[in-house]
Design a protein around this motif. Structure first.
Motif, PDB file in Angstrom:
ATOM      1  N   THR A 204      -9.053   9.803   7.600  1.00  0.00           N
ATOM      2  CA  THR A 204      -9.091   8.542   6.866  1.00  0.00           C
ATOM      3  C   THR A 204     -10.549   8.215   6.552  1.00  0.00           C
ATOM      4  O   THR A 204     -11.427   8.589   7.332  1.00  0.00           O
ATOM      5  N   THR A 205     -10.866   7.572   5.418  1.00  0.00           N
ATOM      6  CA  THR A 205     -10.003   7.071   4.357  1.00  0.00           C
ATOM      7  C   THR A 205     -10.160   7.957   3.133  1.00  0.00           C
ATOM      8  O   THR A 205     -11.262   8.440   2.878  1.00  0.00           O
ATOM      9  N   SER A 206      -9.117   8.069   2.343  1.00  0.00           N
ATOM     10  CA  SER A 206      -9.205   8.911   1.155  1.00  0.00           C
ATOM     11  C   SER A 206      -9.358   8.058  -0.099  1.00  0.00           C
ATOM     12  O   SER A 206      -8.961   6.894  -0.118  1.00  0.00           O
ATOM     13  N   HIS A 207      -9.929   8.674  -1.132  1.00  0.00           N
ATOM     14  CA  HIS A 207     -10.045   7.988  -2.421  1.00  0.00           C
ATOM     15  C   HIS A 207      -9.145   8.711  -3.418  1.00  0.00           C
ATOM     16  O   HIS A 207      -9.211   9.944  -3.523  1.00  0.00           O
ATOM     17  N   PRO A 208      -8.311   7.973  -4.176  1.00  0.00           N
ATOM     18  CA  PRO A 208      -7.370   8.631  -5.087  1.00  0.00           C
ATOM     19  C   PRO A 208      -8.041   9.598  -6.065  1.00  0.00           C
ATOM     20  O   PRO A 208      -7.457  10.626  -6.416  1.00  0.00           O
ATOM     21  N   ARG A 254       0.301   7.047  -9.203  1.00  0.00           N
ATOM     22  CA  ARG A 254       1.749   7.297  -9.011  1.00  0.00           C
ATOM     23  C   ARG A 254       2.039   8.791  -8.927  1.00  0.00           C
ATOM     24  O   ARG A 254       2.852   9.225  -8.132  1.00  0.00           O
ATOM     25  N   ARG A 255       1.363   9.566  -9.788  1.00  0.00           N
ATOM     26  CA  ARG A 255       1.619  11.021  -9.786  1.00  0.00           C
ATOM     27  C   ARG A 255       1.216  11.639  -8.448  1.00  0.00           C
ATOM     28  O   ARG A 255       1.918  12.497  -7.912  1.00  0.00           O
ATOM     29  N   LYS A 256       0.095  11.195  -7.899  1.00  0.00           N
ATOM     30  CA  LYS A 256      -0.350  11.701  -6.583  1.00  0.00           C
ATOM     31  C   LYS A 256       0.729  11.401  -5.537  1.00  0.00           C
ATOM     32  O   LYS A 256       1.037  12.240  -4.686  1.00  0.00           O
ATOM     33  N   ILE A 257       1.258  10.202  -5.632  1.00  0.00           N
ATOM     34  CA  ILE A 257       2.261   9.806  -4.629  1.00  0.00           C
ATOM     35  C   ILE A 257       3.535  10.641  -4.794  1.00  0.00           C
ATOM     36  O   ILE A 257       4.149  11.048  -3.803  1.00  0.00           O
ATOM     37  N   GLU A 258       3.892  10.916  -6.037  1.00  0.00           N
ATOM     38  CA  GLU A 258       5.073  11.778  -6.251  1.00  0.00           C
ATOM     39  C   GLU A 258       4.857  13.132  -5.584  1.00  0.00           C
ATOM     40  O   GLU A 258       5.752  13.664  -4.930  1.00  0.00           O
ATOM     41  N   PRO A 278     -11.733 -11.430  -9.029  1.00  0.00           N
ATOM     42  CA  PRO A 278     -12.023 -12.252 -10.213  1.00  0.00           C
ATOM     43  C   PRO A 278     -11.387 -11.649 -11.467  1.00  0.00           C
ATOM     44  O   PRO A 278     -11.485 -10.442 -11.692  1.00  0.00           O
ATOM     45  N   GLY A 279     -10.740 -12.513 -12.232  1.00  0.00           N
ATOM     46  CA  GLY A 279     -10.133 -12.087 -13.492  1.00  0.00           C
ATOM     47  C   GLY A 279      -8.707 -11.587 -13.341  1.00  0.00           C
ATOM     48  O   GLY A 279      -8.068 -11.266 -14.343  1.00  0.00           O
ATOM     49  N   GLU A 280      -8.182 -11.519 -12.130  1.00  0.00           N
ATOM     50  CA  GLU A 280      -6.805 -11.010 -11.947  1.00  0.00           C
ATOM     51  C   GLU A 280      -5.802 -12.024 -12.508  1.00  0.00           C
ATOM     52  O   GLU A 280      -5.755 -13.174 -12.063  1.00  0.00           O
ATOM     53  N   THR A 281      -5.004 -11.588 -13.479  1.00  0.00           N
ATOM     54  CA  THR A 281      -4.026 -12.479 -14.104  1.00  0.00           C
ATOM     55  C   THR A 281      -2.660 -12.275 -13.454  1.00  0.00           C
ATOM     56  O   THR A 281      -2.463 -11.351 -12.658  1.00  0.00           O
ATOM     57  N   GLU A 282      -1.726 -13.122 -13.883  1.00  0.00           N
ATOM     58  CA  GLU A 282      -0.365 -13.012 -13.375  1.00  0.00           C
ATOM     59  C   GLU A 282       0.240 -11.659 -13.754  1.00  0.00           C
ATOM     60  O   GLU A 282       0.934 -11.019 -12.972  1.00  0.00           O
ATOM     61  N   GLU A 283      -0.107 -11.194 -14.974  1.00  0.00           N
ATOM     62  CA  GLU A 283       0.402  -9.906 -15.439  1.00  0.00           C
ATOM     63  C   GLU A 283      -0.164  -8.758 -14.570  1.00  0.00           C
ATOM     64  O   GLU A 283       0.565  -7.828 -14.191  1.00  0.00           O
ATOM     65  N   ASP A 284      -1.455  -8.845 -14.235  1.00  0.00           N
ATOM     66  CA  ASP A 284      -2.051  -7.824 -13.350  1.00  0.00           C
ATOM     67  C   ASP A 284      -1.312  -7.802 -12.013  1.00  0.00           C
ATOM     68  O   ASP A 284      -0.986  -6.733 -11.475  1.00  0.00           O
ATOM     69  N   HIS A 285      -1.066  -8.993 -11.495  1.00  0.00           N
ATOM     70  CA  HIS A 285      -0.391  -9.110 -10.195  1.00  0.00           C
ATOM     71  C   HIS A 285       1.025  -8.507 -10.268  1.00  0.00           C
ATOM     72  O   HIS A 285       1.444  -7.780  -9.367  1.00  0.00           O
ATOM     73  N   GLU A 286       1.715  -8.797 -11.384  1.00  0.00           N
ATOM     74  CA  GLU A 286       3.066  -8.239 -11.566  1.00  0.00           C
ATOM     75  C   GLU A 286       3.009  -6.713 -11.529  1.00  0.00           C
ATOM     76  O   GLU A 286       3.888  -6.050 -10.974  1.00  0.00           O
ATOM     77  N   GLN A 287       1.971  -6.167 -12.132  1.00  0.00           N
ATOM     78  CA  GLN A 287       1.853  -4.701 -12.161  1.00  0.00           C
ATOM     79  C   GLN A 287       1.596  -4.144 -10.756  1.00  0.00           C
ATOM     80  O   GLN A 287       2.065  -3.062 -10.418  1.00  0.00           O
ATOM     81  N   THR A 288       0.865  -4.902  -9.958  1.00  0.00           N
ATOM     82  CA  THR A 288       0.668  -4.468  -8.564  1.00  0.00           C
ATOM     83  C   THR A 288       2.015  -4.459  -7.839  1.00  0.00           C
ATOM     84  O   THR A 288       2.346  -3.503  -7.129  1.00  0.00           O
ATOM     85  N   LEU A 289       2.793  -5.533  -8.054  1.00  0.00           N
ATOM     86  CA  LEU A 289       4.112  -5.590  -7.384  1.00  0.00           C
ATOM     87  C   LEU A 289       4.983  -4.416  -7.817  1.00  0.00           C
ATOM     88  O   LEU A 289       5.694  -3.816  -7.006  1.00  0.00           O
ATOM     89  N   ARG A 290       4.894  -4.079  -9.109  1.00  0.00           N
ATOM     90  CA  ARG A 290       5.702  -2.955  -9.613  1.00  0.00           C
ATOM     91  C   ARG A 290       5.265  -1.642  -8.951  1.00  0.00           C
ATOM     92  O   ARG A 290       6.087  -0.839  -8.532  1.00  0.00           O
ATOM     93  N   LEU A 291       3.957  -1.448  -8.850  1.00  0.00           N
ATOM     94  CA  LEU A 291       3.461  -0.208  -8.225  1.00  0.00           C
ATOM     95  C   LEU A 291       3.871  -0.146  -6.751  1.00  0.00           C
ATOM     96  O   LEU A 291       4.270   0.907  -6.249  1.00  0.00           O
TER      97      LEU A 291
END
Ligand code: SAM
Ligand code: SF4
Length: 409
Positions: A204-208, A254-258, A278-291
């Motif tokens: 640990t720790t790895s970088h994607p 995502r591909r790495k995780i697959e 800073p600058g994180e919008t609701e849409e950014d947050h939604e994308q995090t939840l999706r990932l």
């Protein structure tokens, strides 16, 4: 990494004739080895320094030293003055502590070559120090410097010594371990070589951006590597990943995780996520939840953005209000825990070989780890470093619970 540095400091002051005590009141010398990654770490250190100052005025503690990443930050000068600290050391000059405790100066002691804890059942082995990335939010490159990779022979030599001395579990350490390279060799070569010598290995720790597919496959193929990958993603939004200078897009992650899931079907996957950069919008947050949902992490460290003086993000516009950060934090946490809980349920009923680690739960159970990297609580008198076999009887979002140990094996 701090635990590892503290181990080395502990050994050094023991060499100088000091014995470890549990309470500040009983100490002649107190060394605070510190973290600077988030502000709450600094707040805690301020609390300790305040208490130590009082104890010193009462004559109970004689000397106080501050080491680690706070010591390497500019802020340490003000702390030194406010709390009248005797010695402040950064991350590159910890060897000066030797002189402070009455040992001959040993400049070479705190180089990456310094061996980890020997004789214990498990040990950390530093393979690289520092970091060459410049993530917008991160103070690590400032306080730990640029990447220095330790030569392969030196790592293997240390691992062989540790194993010969009875160590059964080696953890390779670095801020971006998978970025390790030396004289044409890459991290996977090192990992494979270590896995030949050590009975149990993790890293640990790895970088994607540095994680090679062949490393992911090696985790699945090599019996001695714990099947657990910690791969910090930070955000699921390409826009935020760019602002953060992470150097990859969500799709590549995502591909790495697959590949990992395919190569290591029984493995565990964990990550780090920052909410409220800073600058994180609701849409950014939604994308995090999706990932988070797509990757079905087994666990995650979720951090609320903490501005660090001297980093790019500290002066970026678009501060996210605390109440929103808190809501986003809880939403990510809930999603992670749901995934982890349902994945852990699949382990119930299976028999596992469990490595016993240090420490016990409040009700006296041993804390162990399966080869898949799951934490397990198990009723056994086995000592740290030993293996037991037991069937998993139930599971929560963070831990598996094993039944009676199978003594027939
Ligand atoms: N080198 C590792 C990497 O690149 O993922 C992580 C090192 S950092 C010490 C550990 C974690 O702390 C990061 O992955 C990030 O999630 C978090 N972190 C770092 N700086 C932070 C900040 N300013 N605010 C909140 N979390 C932060
Ligand atoms: Fe910090 Fe990790 Fe980014 Fe390096 S790669 S700057 S240690 S978060």
């Amino acid at each position: 990494m701090n635990v590892h540095d503290s181990d080395r400091i502990r050994r050094m002051i023991q060499d100088a004739g000091y014995a470890e005590v549990q309470r500040y009141e009983d100490a002649d010398l107190v060394i605070l080895n510190t973290c600077y990654v988030r502000e709450n770490a600094v707040d805690r250190v301020r609390g300790h320094l305040g208490e130590l100052n009082r104890l010193r005025r009462e004559g109970r503690v004689k000397r106080v030293a501050l080491t680690g990443c706070i010591g390497a930050a500019e802020e340490s000068a003000a702390l030194r003055q406010t709390y009248d600290i005797d010695l402040v050391l950064g991350t590159h000059n910890t060897y000066e502590l030797a002189e402070f405790v009455g040992l001959p100066t040993m400049r070479e002691t705190y180089t990456p070559e310094l061996p980890g804890t020997e004789g214990g059942h498990s040990a950390f082995v530093t393979i690289m120090t520092g970091c060459n990335y410049q993530c917008s939010y991160c103070i690590v490159p400032t306080v730990r410097g640029r990447m220095i990779c330790r030569p392969m022979d030196s790592v293997i030599g240390e691992v062989e010594n540790l194993v010969a001395g009875g160590t059964g579990y080696i953890t390779l350490l670095g801020q971006t371990v998978d970025a390790w390279r030396h004289e044409g060799k890459r991290f996977c070569d090192l990992l494979e070589a270590v896995s030949e010598s050590a009975p149990r290995v993790w890293f640990t720790t790895s970088h994607p951006s540095n994680m090679e597919d062949r490393t992911l496959r090696a985790i699945g193929e090599r019996d001695s590597i714990v099947k657990r990958l910690h791969l910090p993603v930070q955000s699921g939004s390409d826009r935020m990943l760019k602002v953060m200078h992470r150097g990859y897009k969500a799709e590549r992650y995502r591909r790495k995780i697959e590949i990992f899931r395919e190569a290591v079907p029984d493995g565990t996957l964990s990550t780090d996520i920052i909410v409220g950069h800073p600058g994180e919008t609701e849409e950014d947050h939604e994308q995090t939840l999706r990932l988070v949902e797509d990757c079905a992490f087994d666990s995650a460290y979720i951090f609320k953005f903490s501005p660090r003086q001297g980093t790019e993000a500290a002066s970026l516009p678009g501060t996210v209000p605390d109440s929103i950060v808190q809501r986003r934090f809880l939403e990510v946490l809930r999603q992670i825990e749901q995934n982890a809980f349902s994945r852990n349920q699949h382990k119930v009923g299976g028999e596992e070989e469990i490595y016993i680690r240090h420490g016990r739960t409040e009700d006296g159970k041993a804390i162990g780890e399966t080869w898949s990297g799951h934490a397990v609580h198990v009723k056994t008198d086995a000592a740290p470093g030993e293996y037991v076999r037991a069937t998993i009887e139930s599971a929560g979002p963070h831990v598996l619970y094993a039944g009676e140990v199978d003594t027939s094996v």
